[in-house]
Design an enzyme around this catalytic site. Structure first.
Site, PDB file in Angstrom:
ATOM      1  N   GLY A  33       0.872  -0.838   0.374  1.00 16.87           N
ATOM      2  CA  GLY A  33       0.084  -0.096  -0.323  1.00 16.87           C
ATOM      3  C   GLY A  33       0.485   1.024  -0.126  1.00 16.87           C
ATOM      4  N   ASP A  35       2.998   2.716   2.220  1.00 21.54           N
ATOM      5  CA  ASP A  35       3.512   1.824   2.744  1.00 21.54           C
ATOM      6  C   ASP A  35       5.017   1.637   1.508  1.00 21.54           C
ATOM      7  OD1 ASP A  35       5.961   1.470   4.960  1.00 21.54           O
ATOM      8  OD2 ASP A  35       5.083   0.261   6.422  1.00 21.54           O
ATOM      9  N   SER A 118      -5.174   3.706   7.907  1.00 20.58           N
ATOM     10  CA  SER A 118      -6.221   1.754   8.663  1.00 20.58           C
ATOM     11  C   SER A 118      -7.012   1.333   7.237  1.00 20.58           C
ATOM     12  CB  SER A 118      -6.420   2.029   9.432  1.00 20.58           C
ATOM     13  OG  SER A 118      -5.973   1.884  10.466  1.00 20.58           O
ATOM     14  N   GLY A 120      -7.465   0.782   4.091  1.00 22.19           N
ATOM     15  CA  GLY A 120      -6.793  -0.094   3.277  1.00 22.19           C
ATOM     16  C   GLY A 120      -6.272  -1.479   3.415  1.00 22.19           C
TER      17      GLY A 120
HETATM   18  P1  ADP Z   1      -3.441   0.096   6.332  1.00 19.62           P
HETATM   19  O1  ADP Z   1      -2.760  -0.604   6.692  1.00 19.62           O
HETATM   20  O2  ADP Z   1      -2.832   1.515   7.693  1.00 19.62           O
HETATM   21  O3  ADP Z   1      -4.752   0.141   6.065  1.00 19.62           O
HETATM   22  P2  ADP Z   1      -2.731   1.165   3.181  1.00 19.62           P
HETATM   23  O4  ADP Z   1      -1.629   1.721   2.200  1.00 19.62           O
HETATM   24  O5  ADP Z   1      -3.236  -0.517   2.871  1.00 19.62           O
HETATM   25  O6  ADP Z   1      -2.471   1.035   4.850  1.00 19.62           O
HETATM   26  O7  ADP Z   1      -3.730   1.934   3.304  1.00 19.62           O
HETATM   27  C1  ADP Z   1      -4.220   3.225   3.387  1.00 19.62           C
HETATM   28  C2  ADP Z   1      -5.156   3.957   2.413  1.00 19.62           C
HETATM   29  O8  ADP Z   1      -3.688   4.674   1.498  1.00 19.62           O
HETATM   30  C3  ADP Z   1      -6.144   3.242   0.963  1.00 19.62           C
HETATM   31  O9  ADP Z   1      -7.196   4.160   2.145  1.00 19.62           O
HETATM   32  C4  ADP Z   1      -5.013   2.912   0.104  1.00 19.62           C
HETATM   33  O10 ADP Z   1      -6.537   3.487  -1.256  1.00 19.62           O
HETATM   34  C5  ADP Z   1      -4.500   4.014   0.568  1.00 19.62           C
HETATM   35  N1  ADP Z   1      -3.017   4.155  -0.703  1.00 19.62           N
HETATM   36  C6  ADP Z   1      -2.036   3.301  -1.487  1.00 19.62           C
HETATM   37  N2  ADP Z   1      -1.395   4.098  -2.035  1.00 19.62           N
HETATM   38  C7  ADP Z   1      -1.085   5.746  -1.858  1.00 19.62           C
HETATM   39  C8  ADP Z   1      -0.785   6.637  -2.297  1.00 19.62           C
HETATM   40  N3  ADP Z   1       0.596   6.212  -2.969  1.00 19.62           N
HETATM   41  N4  ADP Z   1      -0.882   7.655  -1.916  1.00 19.62           N
HETATM   42  C9  ADP Z   1      -2.167   8.200  -1.252  1.00 19.62           C
HETATM   43  N5  ADP Z   1      -2.994   6.984  -0.673  1.00 19.62           N
HETATM   44  C10 ADP Z   1      -2.156   6.104  -1.135  1.00 19.62           C
END
Ligand code: ADP
Length: 175
Positions: A33, A35, A118, A120
């Site tokens: 995601g 991260d 959180s 995603g």
């Molecule tokens: P978590 O484990 O905290 O749920 P995720 O990364 O899976 O974290 O998701 C958190 C949010 O970040 C989701 O809404 C996802 O759509 C979003 N996301 C993923 N990639 C990006 C990005 N490059 N920029 C902004 N938001 C993003």
């Protein structure tokens, strides 16, 4: 205060702000995601630094440099995994926002960008998470004069529409 809160659709790794917030995991060793996207864009030096930090409890925040990102700093916070709502998830998510905003102020940042922590892989319902994000940020900004802009970077139209709708609701009910 609404003029200090901005909602956009986009990629947080591209934001030209002082600090971006990462939705990290407890290890701070990177993941999927947002991260993964942040680590890829920042380069391997980021992982070297977060490895030295040695982890972060859920609800807290840790700071690193931004390396190859346009942002000078990354604030790593660890959101709760949604387990149905009775495991302190809402309080922990609120702590993520408060602690990240406090970290931004301590860094001297004027502009900070957040992803939707959180919502995603960690499965937190988007609408409830958005209410918490906006409520905590509004509350924090009431007591802070140093942050000039807090940007919520929505990944996709569903998040964008949810953030806009809920911010509108808050603004309408403001006295
Ligand atoms: P978590 O484990 O905290 O749920 P995720 O990364 O899976 O974290 O998701 C958190 C949010 O970040 C989701 O809404 C996802 O759509 C979003 N996301 C993923 N990639 C990006 C990005 N490059 N920029 C902004 N938001 C993003």
């Amino acid at each position: 205060m609404e003029e200090r809160i901005t909602i956009i659709e986009g990629d947080i790794t591209k934001q030209e702000v002082d600090a971006i917030v990462n939705a990290a995991n407890n290890s701070l060793l990177g993941g999927g995601g947002v991260d993964g996207a942040i680590h890829r864009a920042a380069g391997p030096e980021l992982l070297e630094e977060t490895r030295q930090i040695g982890g972060c409890p859920t609800g807290e925040a840790r700071v690193s440099k931004g390396y190859r990102l346009p942002a000078k700093w990354v604030i790593h916070t660890v959101g709760p995994i949604w387990r149905g709502g009775n495991r302190n998830e809402e309080q922990l998510l609120a702590s993520c926002y408060r602690n990240s905003l406090k970290a931004a102020v301590d860094l001297g940042a004027k502009t900070v960008a957040f992803p939707s922590i959180s919502t995603g892989a960690y499965g937190f319902p988007l609408e409830r998470a958005t209410e918490i994000a906006l409520r905590e940020t509004r509350k924090f900004l009431e007591g802070d004069q140093t942050l000039e802009k807090v940007i919520f970077v929505c990944f996709g139209d569903r998040a964008l529409n949810t953030y806009k709708e809920i911010l509108g609701r808050f603004s309408d009910s403001a006295e």
